[in-house]
Design a protein around this motif. Structure first.
Motif, PDB file in Angstrom:
ATOM      1  N   PHE A  78       0.835  -1.208   0.000  1.00  0.00           N
ATOM      2  CA  PHE A  78       0.000   0.000   0.000  1.00  0.00           C
ATOM      3  C   PHE A  78       0.869   1.257   0.000  1.00  0.00           C
ATOM      4  N   LEU A  79       1.875   1.291   0.878  1.00  0.00           N
ATOM      5  CA  LEU A  79       2.725   2.469   0.968  1.00  0.00           C
ATOM      6  C   LEU A  79       3.507   2.700  -0.320  1.00  0.00           C
ATOM      7  N   LYS A  80       3.952   1.623  -0.952  1.00  0.00           N
ATOM      8  CA  LYS A  80       4.714   1.766  -2.193  1.00  0.00           C
ATOM      9  C   LYS A  80       3.829   2.269  -3.325  1.00  0.00           C
ATOM     10  N   LEU A  81       2.595   1.798  -3.397  1.00  0.00           N
ATOM     11  CA  LEU A  81       1.686   2.274  -4.433  1.00  0.00           C
ATOM     12  C   LEU A  81       1.370   3.755  -4.238  1.00  0.00           C
ATOM     13  N   GLU A  82       1.242   4.175  -2.979  1.00  0.00           N
ATOM     14  CA  GLU A  82       0.998   5.591  -2.719  1.00  0.00           C
ATOM     15  C   GLU A  82       2.197   6.439  -3.147  1.00  0.00           C
ATOM     16  N   ALA A  83       3.398   5.901  -2.982  1.00  0.00           N
ATOM     17  CA  ALA A  83       4.602   6.639  -3.359  1.00  0.00           C
ATOM     18  C   ALA A  83       4.896   6.559  -4.853  1.00  0.00           C
ATOM     19  N   SER A  84       4.140   5.743  -5.580  1.00  0.00           N
ATOM     20  CA  SER A  84       4.419   5.515  -7.001  1.00  0.00           C
ATOM     21  C   SER A  84       3.349   6.137  -7.895  1.00  0.00           C
ATOM     22  N   ASP A  85       2.871   7.309  -7.526  1.00  0.00           N
ATOM     23  CA  ASP A  85       1.904   7.981  -8.388  1.00  0.00           C
ATOM     24  C   ASP A  85       2.591   8.439  -9.674  1.00  0.00           C
ATOM     25  N   VAL A  86       1.798   8.787 -10.660  1.00  0.00           N
ATOM     26  CA  VAL A  86       2.326   9.121 -11.986  1.00  0.00           C
ATOM     27  C   VAL A  86       3.294  10.295 -11.927  1.00  0.00           C
ATOM     28  N   LYS A  87       2.993  11.288 -11.099  1.00  0.00           N
ATOM     29  CA  LYS A  87       3.856  12.468 -11.019  1.00  0.00           C
ATOM     30  C   LYS A  87       5.217  12.118 -10.438  1.00  0.00           C
ATOM     31  N   SER A  88       5.235  11.317  -9.370  1.00  0.00           N
ATOM     32  CA  SER A  88       6.496  10.976  -8.703  1.00  0.00           C
ATOM     33  C   SER A  88       7.351  10.043  -9.534  1.00  0.00           C
ATOM     34  N   THR A  89       6.732   9.281 -10.446  1.00  0.00           N
ATOM     35  CA  THR A  89       7.474   8.302 -11.245  1.00  0.00           C
ATOM     36  C   THR A  89       7.524   8.701 -12.718  1.00  0.00           C
ATOM     37  N   ALA A  90       7.468  10.001 -12.968  1.00  0.00           N
ATOM     38  CA  ALA A  90       7.413  10.476 -14.354  1.00  0.00           C
ATOM     39  C   ALA A  90       8.665  10.126 -15.145  1.00  0.00           C
ATOM     40  N   ILE A  91       9.794   9.967 -14.485  1.00  0.00           N
ATOM     41  CA  ILE A  91      11.041   9.683 -15.200  1.00  0.00           C
ATOM     42  C   ILE A  91      11.156   8.209 -15.586  1.00  0.00           C
ATOM     43  N   GLN A  92      10.257   7.354 -15.100  1.00  0.00           N
ATOM     44  CA  GLN A  92      10.329   5.937 -15.415  1.00  0.00           C
ATOM     45  C   GLN A  92       9.849   5.666 -16.839  1.00  0.00           C
ATOM     46  N   SER A  93      10.222   4.508 -17.347  1.00  0.00           N
ATOM     47  CA  SER A  93       9.713   4.093 -18.655  1.00  0.00           C
ATOM     48  C   SER A  93       8.208   3.902 -18.619  1.00  0.00           C
ATOM     49  N   THR A  94       7.722   3.372 -17.482  1.00  0.00           N
ATOM     50  CA  THR A  94       6.289   3.203 -17.283  1.00  0.00           C
ATOM     51  C   THR A  94       5.901   3.923 -16.003  1.00  0.00           C
ATOM     52  N   PRO A  95       5.463   5.168 -16.076  1.00  0.00           N
ATOM     53  CA  PRO A  95       5.055   5.893 -14.860  1.00  0.00           C
ATOM     54  C   PRO A  95       3.843   5.231 -14.203  1.00  0.00           C
ATOM     55  N   GLY A  96       3.774   5.375 -12.875  1.00  0.00           N
ATOM     56  CA  GLY A  96       2.614   4.884 -12.142  1.00  0.00           C
ATOM     57  C   GLY A  96       2.768   3.498 -11.557  1.00  0.00           C
ATOM     58  N   ILE A  97       3.927   2.869 -11.727  1.00  0.00           N
ATOM     59  CA  ILE A  97       4.169   1.569 -11.110  1.00  0.00           C
ATOM     60  C   ILE A  97       5.406   1.684 -10.217  1.00  0.00           C
ATOM     61  N   PRO A  98       5.585   0.807  -9.234  1.00  0.00           N
ATOM     62  CA  PRO A  98       6.774   0.878  -8.374  1.00  0.00           C
ATOM     63  C   PRO A  98       8.064   0.811  -9.183  1.00  0.00           C
ATOM     64  N   ASP A  99       9.091   1.458  -8.664  1.00  0.00           N
ATOM     65  CA  ASP A  99      10.351   1.572  -9.400  1.00  0.00           C
ATOM     66  C   ASP A  99      10.983   0.224  -9.718  1.00  0.00           C
ATOM     67  N   PHE A 100      10.919  -0.740  -8.781  1.00  0.00           N
ATOM     68  CA  PHE A 100      11.560  -2.024  -9.042  1.00  0.00           C
ATOM     69  C   PHE A 100      10.846  -2.795 -10.164  1.00  0.00           C
ATOM     70  N   MET A 101       9.568  -2.546 -10.350  1.00  0.00           N
ATOM     71  CA  MET A 101       8.862  -3.159 -11.479  1.00  0.00           C
ATOM     72  C   MET A 101       9.346  -2.558 -12.795  1.00  0.00           C
ATOM     73  N   ASP A 102       9.547  -1.247 -12.793  1.00  0.00           N
ATOM     74  CA  ASP A 102      10.041  -0.588 -13.997  1.00  0.00           C
ATOM     75  C   ASP A 102      11.449  -1.054 -14.328  1.00  0.00           C
ATOM     76  N   TRP A 103      12.297  -1.241 -13.302  1.00  0.00           N
ATOM     77  CA  TRP A 103      13.655  -1.721 -13.546  1.00  0.00           C
ATOM     78  C   TRP A 103      13.661  -3.121 -14.153  1.00  0.00           C
ATOM     79  N   ASN A 104      12.653  -3.911 -13.802  1.00  0.00           N
ATOM     80  CA  ASN A 104      12.559  -5.273 -14.317  1.00  0.00           C
ATOM     81  C   ASN A 104      11.674  -5.373 -15.561  1.00  0.00           C
ATOM     82  N   GLN A 105      11.426  -4.211 -16.195  1.00  0.00           N
ATOM     83  CA  GLN A 105      10.767  -4.121 -17.494  1.00  0.00           C
ATOM     84  C   GLN A 105       9.305  -4.573 -17.478  1.00  0.00           C
ATOM     85  N   LEU A 106       8.648  -4.405 -16.330  1.00  0.00           N
ATOM     86  CA  LEU A 106       7.204  -4.597 -16.312  1.00  0.00           C
ATOM     87  C   LEU A 106       6.542  -3.334 -16.851  1.00  0.00           C
TER      88      LEU A 106
END
Length: 372
Positions: A78-106
């Motif tokens: 829950f806490l990670k999803l709250e911290a992974s909003d689209v604005k906070s994760t805008a630099i990711q390849s896929t914004p809106g998901i936890p950073d470790f998911m983006d690193w693993n190409q989800l």
């Protein structure tokens, strides 16, 4: 009279623990050290559950880290999803998901993560998910009358399997690093000193609630049956009771309590990793209960505080020797005080207090019946 003395001694133990946790420690310690105590108290939930499971139910589980970790992971999701909003994760390849998911190409959030966007679902999941797993394991084992050392080994196997699974599924669980960088709870920054102070008192309140619940169960008919089942299981079974379901209940209760501790640990520390799920932390949790006294709810809390405070002190003061010193502490306490700190209190303090009290006057003998 003896019963009143026992009740008075029990209340004195609760009052002393409350005085230390609610008054003395907040006044004597800074926020950093108080946060450490709060972390120790999250382990105490596991120890209290083990008093019910092992001390009263006679079932030794060496896998309680599984349920502690599951509760912590549910809250961390829950806490990670709250911290992974689209604005906070805008630099990711896929914004809106936890950073470790983006690193693993989800490229999308897994479906089983979706419900944990909502705090009520997460709070229910903290208790339900570990209790459901405990129910499945215990029904499968206790219905077949698997117990004793065999059940303890099976719980160790479950702890090993879950830790390997969490590490192996890095894209979904964060892998060996776990779920980290947890910042807010519904917008409330949990990293500030004021938040840590509040979370400490919440942990203390929940812990006393858990102790009160377990004490109520001990005093009920169910508690009597648990003790009878521990000492004379066949006699209880031949009396018409379903022994396996009593074991299932107390195992699920211990799992739920451990999970609440795991959730509070995540909130106070700010992360959850598989290092709290495996065999080693599970065995340490059993040691907490053993040192405090596996028949004492208050003793379990003191044992948890003593072991973890010793672990912190030895690791800070003797970084090269602290593992050996901790081993010596465990062995010394168990050998010298087989009933734990609670047994030590009963043996020396309680007996001396009773010896100092004036003897109870004997009851007057009944007069013989008058004959005609």
């Amino acid at each position: 009279m003896q019963r009143l003395r026992g009740i008075g001694g029990a209340w004195a133990g609760y009052a002393l623990l409350a005085l230390v946790l609610v008054v003395i420690m907040p006044l004597a310690l800074d926020v950093f050290r108080l946060n450490l105590i709060g972390k120790y108290l999250s382990y105490a939930f596991v120890a209290v559950g083990l008093v019910m499971l092992w001390g009263y139910g006679g079932v030794l589980s060496l896998g309680q880290g599984v349920f502690f970790g599951l509760g912590g992971y549910v809250m961390a999701m829950f806490l990670k999803l709250e911290a992974s909003d689209v604005k906070s994760t805008a630099i990711q390849s896929t914004p809106g998901i936890p950073d470790f998911m983006d690193w693993n190409q989800l490229t999308a959030l897994p479906w089983w993560w979706e419900p944990f966007r909502h705090l009520p679902v997460a709070l229910i999941g903290v208790v339900v998910v570990p209790a459901l797993l405990a129910f499945v394991i215990s029904v499968a084992m206790f219905r077949r009358r698997v117990g004793g050392v065999y059940f303890a080994i099976i719980t160790q196997a479950v702890a090993l399997i879950l830790s390997v699974l969490i590490i192996g599924q890095q894209g979904y669980t964060g892998g060996v690093n776990g779920i980290t960088d947890l910042k807010t709870l519904l917008g409330w920054d949990i990293r500030t000193d004021s938040a840590r102070l509040i979370l400490y008192f919440v942990t203390v309140a929940l812990l006393f609630g858990a102790i009160a619940l377990c004490r109520w169960i001990q005093k009920s008919k169910l508690g009597v049956l648990l003790l009878a089942m521990r000492d004379k299981e066949d006699r209880v079974r031949f009396s018409g009771y379903d022994v396996s379901m009593f074991k299932v209940f107390v195992f699920c209760l211990a799992a739920a309590l451990a999970a609440i501790g795991g959730a509070m640990f995540t909130l106070q520390v700010g992360f959850m990793s598989p290092s709290f799920v495996g065999i080693v932390p599970s065995i340490e949790m059993v040691i907490f209960a053993a040192v405090g006294g596996r028949m004492s709810l208050v003793g379990a809390v003191w044992g948890t505080l003593l072991v973890n405070a010793g672990k912190t002190y030895f690791s800070e003061s003797f970084p090269d020797l602290w593992l050996f010193l901790m081993a010596a502490l465990f062995i010394g306490v168990v050998v010298a005080f087989p009933d734990g700190l609670a047994g030590l209190y009963t043996k020396y303090v309680s007996r001396r207090r009773r010896a100092a009290e004036p003897p109870t006057p004997p009851k007057p003998e009944a007069l013989p019946a008058k004959t005609a």
